[in-house]
Design a protein around this motif. Structure first.
Motif, mmCIF file in Angstrom:
data_model
loop_
_atom_site.group_PDB
_atom_site.id
_atom_site.type_symbol
_atom_site.label_atom_id
_atom_site.label_comp_id
_atom_site.label_asym_id
_atom_site.label_seq_id
_atom_site.Cartn_x
_atom_site.Cartn_y
_atom_site.Cartn_z
ATOM 1 N N PRO A 124 -3.090 3.922 5.359
ATOM 2 C CA PRO A 124 -2.260 3.059 5.995
ATOM 3 C C PRO A 124 -2.662 2.162 7.532
ATOM 4 O O PRO A 124 -2.879 1.822 8.248
ATOM 5 C CB PRO A 124 -0.552 3.043 6.267
ATOM 6 N N ILE B 158 0.631 -1.518 0.014
ATOM 7 C CA ILE B 158 0.231 -0.117 -0.122
ATOM 8 C C ILE B 158 0.655 1.263 -0.443
ATOM 9 O O ILE B 158 1.727 1.329 0.277
ATOM 10 C CB ILE B 158 -1.218 0.220 1.056
ATOM 11 N N ASN B 159 0.089 2.438 -0.425
ATOM 12 C CA ASN B 159 1.349 3.858 -0.251
ATOM 13 C C ASN B 159 0.177 5.098 0.082
ATOM 14 O O ASN B 159 0.143 5.766 0.107
ATOM 15 C CB ASN B 159 1.539 3.677 -1.641
ATOM 16 N N TYR B 160 -0.889 4.460 0.608
ATOM 17 C CA TYR B 160 -2.424 4.851 1.127
ATOM 18 C C TYR B 160 -2.967 5.172 2.936
ATOM 19 O O TYR B 160 -3.394 3.741 1.985
ATOM 20 C CB TYR B 160 -3.202 5.704 0.404
ATOM 21 N N CYS C 288 1.404 -5.296 6.086
ATOM 22 C CA CYS C 288 1.783 -3.583 5.380
ATOM 23 C C CYS C 288 2.651 -3.786 4.825
ATOM 24 O O CYS C 288 3.684 -3.906 5.735
ATOM 25 C CB CYS C 288 0.860 -2.877 5.715
ATOM 26 N N SER C 289 2.795 -4.046 3.124
ATOM 27 C CA SER C 289 4.551 -2.835 3.142
ATOM 28 C C SER C 289 3.976 -1.668 2.206
ATOM 29 O O SER C 289 3.162 -1.683 1.477
ATOM 30 C CB SER C 289 4.824 -4.129 2.079
ATOM 31 N N GLN C 290 4.249 -0.715 2.956
ATOM 32 C CA GLN C 290 4.254 0.235 2.604
ATOM 33 C C GLN C 290 5.456 0.969 2.089
ATOM 34 O O GLN C 290 6.566 1.143 2.455
ATOM 35 C CB GLN C 290 3.870 1.208 4.079
ATOM 36 N N GLU C 291 4.769 1.699 0.373
ATOM 37 C CA GLU C 291 5.703 2.564 -0.173
ATOM 38 C C GLU C 291 5.801 3.425 0.461
ATOM 39 O O GLU C 291 4.977 4.001 0.971
ATOM 40 C CB GLU C 291 5.080 2.343 -1.440
ATOM 41 N N THR C 292 6.880 4.320 0.319
ATOM 42 C CA THR C 292 7.112 5.542 0.371
ATOM 43 C C THR C 292 7.221 6.356 -0.634
ATOM 44 O O THR C 292 7.210 7.912 -0.765
ATOM 45 C CB THR C 292 8.208 6.085 1.645
#
Lengths: 415, 361
Positions: free
Chosen positions: B57, B53-55, B77-81
């Protein structure tokens, strides 16, 4: 009369998030009162005007937003202006007068002799000290700031009739269908503490009326939808209209500018009005430059100290550039608000637009509109983090946050 | 087994619904979109699902806690910056996807709805022995998508052509992959496209195989396809578990009604309708080809077709709402109002009719 012990408290109504959806899409990212006009949050303008009132003891901001939305602003403005500013959250709607009454204990804590009530989304010169003097000379319960407008537009507001000699408010009616008067209510008032008795009178009158009736269950259902609760008191219909003509309310007319800031388009217009006002009150806030060491500046322009503007850019008139924006070489900006962190690349043009926080405008791209402040798509609005790619033209459009435009658009709302 | 679901960004195509709720949590057929996929993965033995995800979280993480316990599956979750495209997120989640078992892992595009024949896909992948297997689906208008050119007899993928102008094939990338861990060695941690950069290399080595997806397929990332997708989904539900669908003299075709919803007298509901929890449909209401989200009240004699009504909205008496009207959260359509394709942002009251498609902010 007129001793230095007479304290004044100002109350500014700021509204709330689900009210006023007309300020979208900008209100999707920021509370309307904090949206910048001429480089300062909207609410800053009435607050600085209040600072000119002699013996100002306290400013209260009253609204429905969460406290945390205003926490930072309130503490920094209190320090900057050296006057206590506090945000008070209304738990439920009480009406424009009921809201004032709801916080009467806090307001009366400093034992003020006068109370100013202002609406945050009013754009004007706020002649508050002059209004206070006039009010004292009239000796009434309240004085309303009024302005003359065109007859056609008057019915959008509260129309009133005042005695030309005594300035007494003779008649008041909210948004009438037929023409009553071209003098309208500016949404700025000064009262003596008797206003609280007047508001209490209205709500107890309503309570009595409700108690007197023996209602059938059918009538009870009807009246529940028609009559507001007894503590819901509106300033216009419940105070101004009934008290007109009773030598209690007076008017003070302003000859300066006045607008309501209801839509993003209007915020651009009002930013221009405040920038023009800075030319007289604080010219040091405005930018200047002739293209040699710094960019060419035309007319009234505000540039935040942290913004970087290439010397070959030409900026103005009516441009406001917020913190950390970067304006590249050969850029032309006319009549626009550039919000925090925006990057505008070389040779781009922005004309009649509001560019949202952290957006980027590509090389040779053009973000423009016809410039009709009142039309739905008269000013182009880009929400937060919108990317306009190189050479793309965006005309008369509204773009919601986080969109990328790689083809030109015209007359569109992009969700 | 593990799985990665590419949730990605802001879901702007599904606005105004996604102004209130992140896209994977928007309900489809009365269940959050992402839950359809997670349940199907659990059914084939996936024990851990990673959401790229990137939004928002925080909102996602709250949801996850609830469903981790309910489903008995680990969800992280794996969060993209920064947006990493369609392959970068795999590199970011590398440590979560590889374990000592060396088993392949699933990668799904979160917008895709289908029958999720994951068991068949596992068998296909074993049988063909490729490094990567992808699902493809046949569509009528391939140029709208990325076409997968493949050898029909061997299932081997030849190449990918994005939105081809001339006909090159009618199978498109369905957004469902089963990958060996070695694929991760081909992906750098930077914005990367799996269709443009990763798969073509694997195809060139003749190690990429495509399985034709049985059953329906839809990308429900935008309102029009969401409405079509509901029809396909309910058709499939009729075949597999028709007891879940509503029945009665007031029901026409495939209709899903949540057990806590109430329907009044003299209504005609269907075909292809989903009514969410806590909804109240008063008497004399006609609903067809529409989704009614949680907590909506539809007043008497109203008529809704080909539209989506957002959470906690109300539709007034005798109102007529049709032609891809999308109402966000808490929208109130007054009595007798007509909406022809109105797209309305949250917290609005519609007091005058919308005669042609327009966005109401």
């Amino acid at each position: 009369m007129g001793s230095s012990d007479e304290k004044v408290v100002a109350v500014i109504m700021v509204g709330g998030p689900t009210k006023g959806t007309r300020f979208r899409p900008l209100s999707l990212n920021v509370a309307k009162p904090l949206f910048p006009l001429a480089g300062q949050p909207m609410i800053h303008h009435p607050i600085s005007a209040c600072k000119r009132i002699p013996n100002l003891a306290q400013i209260y901001l009253v609204g429905f937003y969460e406290e945390r939305e205003f926490a930072l602003y309130v503490s920094s403005i209190s320090t900057e202006l050296r006057v206590p500013v506090r945000y008070l959250r209304e738990d439920k709607p009480h009406g424009s007068a009921g809201g004032l009454y709801n916080f009467r204990d806090l307001i009366m804590e400093d034992n003020p002799s006068h109370i100013f009530l202002l609406n945050c989304d009013v754009c004007c010169s706020f002649p508050l000290p002059e209004m206070l003097e006039a009010h004292k000379s009239y000796g009434g319960m309240g004085t309303i700031l009024v302005i003359k407008v065109s007859a056609e537009s008057a019915n959008q507001f509260g129309e009133l009739v005042a005695d030309p000699v005594t300035n007494e408010l003779l008649h008041y009616t909210e948004k009438p269908e037929t023409f009553v008067s071209d003098r309208i209510n500016c949404g700025v008032y000064v009262f003596t503490p008797d206003i609280f008795d007047a508001i209490r009178g209205v709500s107890s009158q309503r309570k009595d009326r409700a108690n007197l009736r023996r209602l059938s269950s059918f009538e009870a259902l009807q009246s529940a939808t028609r009559n507001p609760p007894s503590d819901f008191v509106r300033l216009d219909q419940d105070i101004l209209t009934p008290f007109a003509g009773k030598k209690q309310l007076y008017t003070y007319e302003t000859m300066d500018f006045w607008e309501q800031i209801k839509t993003p388009g209007m915020s651009l217009k009002c930013s221009a009005l405040y920038l023009a006002q800075f030319r007289f009150t604080s010219p040091n806030l405005l930018a200047s430059g002739d293209g040699t060491k710094s960019a060419t500046i035309i007319g009234d322009v505000y540039i935040h100290p942290s913004a970087k503007v290439h010397p070959s850019a030409k900026i103005g008139p009516n441009v406001s550039i917020s913190a950390n924006a970067r304006i590249g070489a050969g850029v032309r900006l006319i009549s626009c608000i550039i919000l925090d962190g925006v990057e505008i690349m070389e040779n781009a043009v922005v004309f009649h637009a509001i560019v949202g926080w952290k957006s980027s405008i590509g090389k040779w791209s053009r973000v423009q509109a016809e410039g009709d402040y009142n039309a739905k798509l008269g000013i182009t609005i880009l929400g937060e983090a919108v990317a306009v790619e190189d050479e793309v033209v965006v005309t008369n459009s509204i773009v919601l946050p986080n969109k990328t435009l790689n083809v030109s658009v015209q007359d569109e709302i992009l969700l | 087994m593990k799985a990665l679901i590419l949730v990605g960004g802001f879901g702007t195509r599904l606005r105004p619904l996604t102004l209130s709720v992140p896209k994977p949590l928007v309900e489809f057929a009365n269940k959050p979109m992402i839950l359809h996929q997670i349940e199907a993965l659990k059914a084939v033995g996936v024990t851990e699902v990673v959401l790229a995800i990137n939004y928002q979280p925080e909102v996602m993480l709250n949801f996850l806690k609830e469903f981790e316990t309910k489903l008995g599956i680990t969800i992280t979750c794996s969060q993209e910056t920064e947006p990493l495209g369609t392959a970068g997120p795999l590199a970011l989640a590398r440590d979560k996807l590889i374990d000592k078992s060396g088993e392949p892992f699933f990668v799904l595009n979160s917008d895709v709805i289908s029958e999720y024949p994951f068991k068949e896909m596992i068998e296909f992948h074993k049988a063909y022995g490729g490094e990567a297997s992808i699902m493809v689906t046949k569509v009528d208008e391939p140029s709208k998508y990325g076409v997968v050119v493949m050898e029909e007899s061997t299932g081997q993928v030849d190449k990918f052509v994005e939105k081809p102008k001339l006909f090159v094939g009618n199978k498109i990338n369905a957004g469902i992959y089963l990958l060996n861990p070695s694929v991760l060695d081909r992906i750098e941690l930077r914005p990367t496209s799996i269709e443009k950069e990763v798969f073509p290399k694997i195809a060139a080595e003749k190690k990429l195989y495509a399985m034709v997806l049985p059953g329906f397929w839809m990308d429900i990332g935008q309102p029009r396809d969401y409405v079509t997708g509901l029809r396909l989904y309910l058709d499939s539900l009729r075949k597999k578990a028709s007891t879940k669908l509503a029945a009665g003299s007031h029901i026409v075709g495939n209709v899903l009604v949540h057990e806590t919803a109430k329907i009044g007298e003299g209504c005609l509901i269907g075909p292809d309708v989903a009514i969410g929890p806590g909804c109240v449909v008063e008497s004399g209401v006609r609903l067809s080809r529409c989704t009614v989200m949680r907590g909506v009240r539809i007043k008497k004699h109203a008529c809704i077709s080909s539209s989506i009504v957002g959470w906690h909205s109300t539709i007034g008496q005798w109102a007529r709402v049709e032609n891809m009207t999308i109402l966000g959260e808490d929208v109130h359509v007054c009595d007798e109002i007509y909406s022809n394709g109105g797209v309305v942002l949250p917290h609005k009251e519609i007091k005058s009719s919308i005669l042609k498609p327009e966005i109401v902010m």
